[in-house]
Scaffold this motif. Structure first.
Motif, PDB file in Angstrom:
ATOM      1  N   UNK A   1      23.290   1.720   7.753  1.00 50.44           N
ATOM      2  CA  UNK A   1      23.072   3.008   7.059  1.00 50.44           C
ATOM      3  C   UNK A   1      23.608   4.159   7.907  1.00 50.44           C
ATOM      4  N   UNK A   2      24.372   5.056   7.302  1.00 48.86           N
ATOM      5  CA  UNK A   2      24.692   6.310   7.970  1.00 48.86           C
ATOM      6  C   UNK A   2      24.069   7.407   7.120  1.00 48.86           C
ATOM      7  N   UNK A   3      23.837   8.573   7.719  1.00 44.02           N
ATOM      8  CA  UNK A   3      23.220   9.597   6.875  1.00 44.02           C
ATOM      9  C   UNK A   3      24.317  10.372   6.161  1.00 44.02           C
ATOM     10  N   UNK A   4      24.118  10.542   4.867  1.00 46.81           N
ATOM     11  CA  UNK A   4      25.106  11.186   4.011  1.00 46.81           C
ATOM     12  C   UNK A   4      24.665  12.612   3.736  1.00 46.81           C
ATOM     13  N   UNK A   5      25.539  13.562   4.023  1.00 42.30           N
ATOM     14  CA  UNK A   5      25.207  14.962   3.754  1.00 42.30           C
ATOM     15  C   UNK A   5      25.909  15.450   2.495  1.00 42.30           C
ATOM     16  N   UNK A   6      25.193  16.222   1.694  1.00 36.87           N
ATOM     17  CA  UNK A   6      25.806  16.874   0.532  1.00 36.87           C
ATOM     18  C   UNK A   6      26.083  18.324   0.906  1.00 36.87           C
ATOM     19  N   UNK A   7      27.338  18.746   0.785  1.00 39.63           N
ATOM     20  CA  UNK A   7      27.728  20.083   1.218  1.00 39.63           C
ATOM     21  C   UNK A   7      28.177  20.941   0.039  1.00 39.63           C
ATOM     22  N   UNK A   8      27.781  22.208   0.074  1.00 46.15           N
ATOM     23  CA  UNK A   8      28.322  23.155  -0.903  1.00 46.15           C
ATOM     24  C   UNK A   8      29.739  23.528  -0.449  1.00 46.15           C
ATOM     25  N   UNK A   9      30.575  23.968  -1.407  1.00 39.09           N
ATOM     26  CA  UNK A   9      31.993  24.156  -1.077  1.00 39.09           C
ATOM     27  C   UNK A   9      32.316  25.491  -0.392  1.00 39.09           C
ATOM     28  N   UNK A  10      31.710  25.756   0.746  1.00 40.98           N
ATOM     29  CA  UNK A  10      32.055  26.968   1.504  1.00 40.98           C
ATOM     30  C   UNK A  10      33.292  26.679   2.362  1.00 40.98           C
ATOM     31  N   UNK A  11      34.034  27.715   2.778  1.00 41.18           N
ATOM     32  CA  UNK A  11      35.203  27.490   3.637  1.00 41.18           C
ATOM     33  C   UNK A  11      34.835  26.713   4.906  1.00 41.18           C
ATOM     34  N   UNK A  12      33.675  27.011   5.489  1.00 43.90           N
ATOM     35  CA  UNK A  12      33.224  26.305   6.690  1.00 43.90           C
ATOM     36  C   UNK A  12      33.015  24.808   6.392  1.00 43.90           C
ATOM     37  N   UNK A  13      32.391  24.512   5.253  1.00 44.39           N
ATOM     38  CA  UNK A  13      32.143  23.113   4.904  1.00 44.39           C
ATOM     39  C   UNK A  13      33.432  22.362   4.570  1.00 44.39           C
ATOM     40  N   UNK A  14      34.386  23.062   3.978  1.00 43.47           N
ATOM     41  CA  UNK A  14      35.683  22.430   3.706  1.00 43.47           C
ATOM     42  C   UNK A  14      36.364  22.074   5.030  1.00 43.47           C
ATOM     43  N   UNK A  15      36.277  22.990   6.008  1.00 44.15           N
ATOM     44  CA  UNK A  15      36.828  22.684   7.339  1.00 44.15           C
ATOM     45  C   UNK A  15      36.150  21.465   7.958  1.00 44.15           C
ATOM     46  N   UNK A  16      34.814  21.399   7.826  1.00 41.41           N
ATOM     47  CA  UNK A  16      34.085  20.248   8.366  1.00 41.41           C
ATOM     48  C   UNK A  16      34.512  18.950   7.697  1.00 41.41           C
ATOM     49  N   UNK A  17      34.651  19.014   6.370  1.00 43.68           N
ATOM     50  CA  UNK A  17      35.038  17.804   5.620  1.00 43.68           C
ATOM     51  C   UNK A  17      36.448  17.368   6.030  1.00 43.68           C
ATOM     52  N   UNK A  18      37.342  18.332   6.227  1.00 42.59           N
ATOM     53  CA  UNK A  18      38.714  18.016   6.647  1.00 42.59           C
ATOM     54  C   UNK A  18      38.697  17.358   8.027  1.00 42.59           C
ATOM     55  N   UNK A  19      37.852  17.868   8.911  1.00 45.63           N
ATOM     56  CA  UNK A  19      37.725  17.311  10.258  1.00 45.63           C
ATOM     57  C   UNK A  19      37.188  15.873  10.185  1.00 45.63           C
ATOM     58  N   UNK A  20      36.224  15.652   9.307  1.00 46.29           N
ATOM     59  CA  UNK A  20      35.672  14.301   9.118  1.00 46.29           C
ATOM     60  C   UNK A  20      36.776  13.337   8.672  1.00 46.29           C
ATOM     61  N   UNK A  21      37.630  13.778   7.745  1.00 48.50           N
ATOM     62  CA  UNK A  21      38.753  12.929   7.310  1.00 48.50           C
ATOM     63  C   UNK A  21      39.690  12.652   8.472  1.00 48.50           C
ATOM     64  N   UNK A  22      39.995  13.705   9.254  1.00 46.33           N
ATOM     65  CA  UNK A  22      40.936  13.522  10.370  1.00 46.33           C
ATOM     66  C   UNK A  22      40.392  12.568  11.426  1.00 46.33           C
ATOM     67  N   UNK A  23      39.050  12.512  11.549  1.00 44.95           N
ATOM     68  CA  UNK A  23      38.504  11.610  12.571  1.00 44.95           C
ATOM     69  C   UNK A  23      38.084  10.254  11.995  1.00 44.95           C
ATOM     70  N   UNK A  24      38.608   9.917  10.808  1.00 44.60           N
ATOM     71  CA  UNK A  24      38.428   8.557  10.293  1.00 44.60           C
ATOM     72  C   UNK A  24      37.208   8.348   9.408  1.00 44.60           C
ATOM     73  N   UNK A  25      36.527   9.455   9.031  1.00 47.10           N
ATOM     74  CA  UNK A  25      35.321   9.334   8.204  1.00 47.10           C
ATOM     75  C   UNK A  25      35.617   9.296   6.712  1.00 47.10           C
TER      76      UNK A  25
END
Ligand code: TXA
Ligand code: MG
Length: 341
Positions: A1-25
């Motif tokens: 199990x990993x913990x799944x976060x639900x994020x609202x689409x703020x510019x900061x959260x989009x940056x975080x999601x992009x970073x997660x993709x770049x690091x293999x998530x």
């Protein structure tokens, strides 16, 4: 199990999601069709996580998502002029093109095929995420394998929480059925999966296309390996009524089942809803016109499942325009198809 976060689409959260993709998530994100489950398409390990999270067989290849058509050079080997015309006409939009694959794309993405499926989605949040990640993103629909595609962040959560890193919540997907998959390596081009871009719209730009009729049973050498029996399906048994007498046959069947004491769900147009309610069905309203029916069909199957019905009844809505995609999904979701002449 990993913990799944639900994020609202703020510019900061989009940056975080992009970073997660770049690091293999793994990041689930909305597109105009359905929610996708994304990973870096150039990273075989990350792509492997998609298959594990979904419980998807490795023989079912993924679609690579780009923020712009000029990203085609990185993921394909050759782009025929016809594909460029289609990209020009319909991207960003609900059209997936099958093209010769570049060696940069790991074999896992394409299930070992020499072709790759590519599209540019028409959703501001998807485009912002793809742009910020700066990567081609492999993304199937963000559901457990065999279930209906998710059209809201809640649907993604139901299927995949504990298995993926992030869900970007962009509200309900506006089209509601998946993209049209078009094989442009064939002549004439072939629709492998009807979807959000209609056959009529395609033919207005490139002339006649062939529609590959889906098979009801899996067999070797399917043109598109996703075309298996009982796919995109609710948990309840589902019966599809086709033919000119479909409405009457559905009503008669509903009365019969209610008399036998069964809990029955009906996917109905607004005009048909009252009669089904009077007959004692649990009714999900699809609206009236095809765009609304397409947008709500998967949500309806999920909602009726959540109401604990034993049986879901639905009629066919024809094969014109978006009707073809809806017909395809209902045919695959159905455990039985009853034709009423
Ligand atoms: O609207 C959509 O297309 C959504 C959103 C997230 O973009 N994605 C989606 O992906 O529906 P998925 O994986 O659920 O469906 C991809 C379909 C499958 O039927 C698969 O077999 C087919 O595309 N496909 C992928 N690569 C292919 C290839 N190289 N040749 C033939 N079919 C391919
Ligand atoms: Mg899918």
């Amino acid at each position: 199990m990993i913990s799944t976060e639900v994020l609202s689409p703020t510019p900061e959260n989009i940056r975080r999601a992009a970073e997660t993709l770049r690091s293999g998530g793994l990041v689930a994100f909305p597109t105009e069709t359905v929610y996708g489950l994304g990973a870096n398409a150039l990273d075989e390990t990350a792509v492997g996580r998609i298959f594990a999270a979904k419980g998807r067989p490795a023989a079912d290849p993924l679609i690579v998502h780009l923020s712009r058509a000029d990203g085609l050079a990185e993921v394909t080997r050759a782009v025929p002029p016809l594909a460029l015309r289609l990209a020009e006409a319909f991207w960003p939009g609900p059209l997936t093109l099958i093209l010769p694959k570049s060696p940069a794309i790991p074999a896992l993405v394409t299930s070992g095929l020499e072709t790759v499926a590519v599209r540019v989605p028409n959703h501001p949040l998807a485009l912002a995420l793809l742009e910020a990640a700066g990567l081609p993103v492999a993304a199937p629909s963000a559901n457990r394998f065999g279930r209906t595609s998710p059209t809201t962040a809640q649907h993604v959560w139901q299927d995949l929480h504990g298995r993926i890193d992030l869900i970007l919540d962009g509200g309900p997907a506006p089209i509601g059925v998946e993209s049209t998959v078009l094989d442009v390596t064939a002549s004439p081009p072939r629709i492998l999966r009807p979807g959000g871009l209609t056959r009529e719209m395609l033919e207005a730009v490139i002339g006649p296309v062939e529609v590959v009729r889906q098979k009801r049973t899996p067999e070797a050498g399917l043109p598109s390996p996703g075309l298996l029996e009982k796919h995109y399906a609710p948990q309840a048994e589902m019966i599809l009524f086709t033919g000119p007498g479909a409405r009457q046959a559905l009503t008669a069947f509903l009365h019969e089942q209610r008399a036998a004491g069964r809990r029955v769900g009906v996917l109905a147009t607004d005009a048909e809803a009252a009669a089904a309610e009077q007959a004692g069905a649990v009714v999900f309203r699809l609206g009236e016109a095809l765009p609304s029916i397409a947008r709500r069909i998967y949500a309806g199957m999920r909602w009726l499942d959540s109401q604990g019905v034993e049986l879901i009844l639905c009629r066919d809505f024809g094969e014109d325009g978006l009707g073809l995609a809806v017909h395809d999904r209902l045919t695959r979701a159905a455990t039985r198809i009853l034709h009423a002449p």
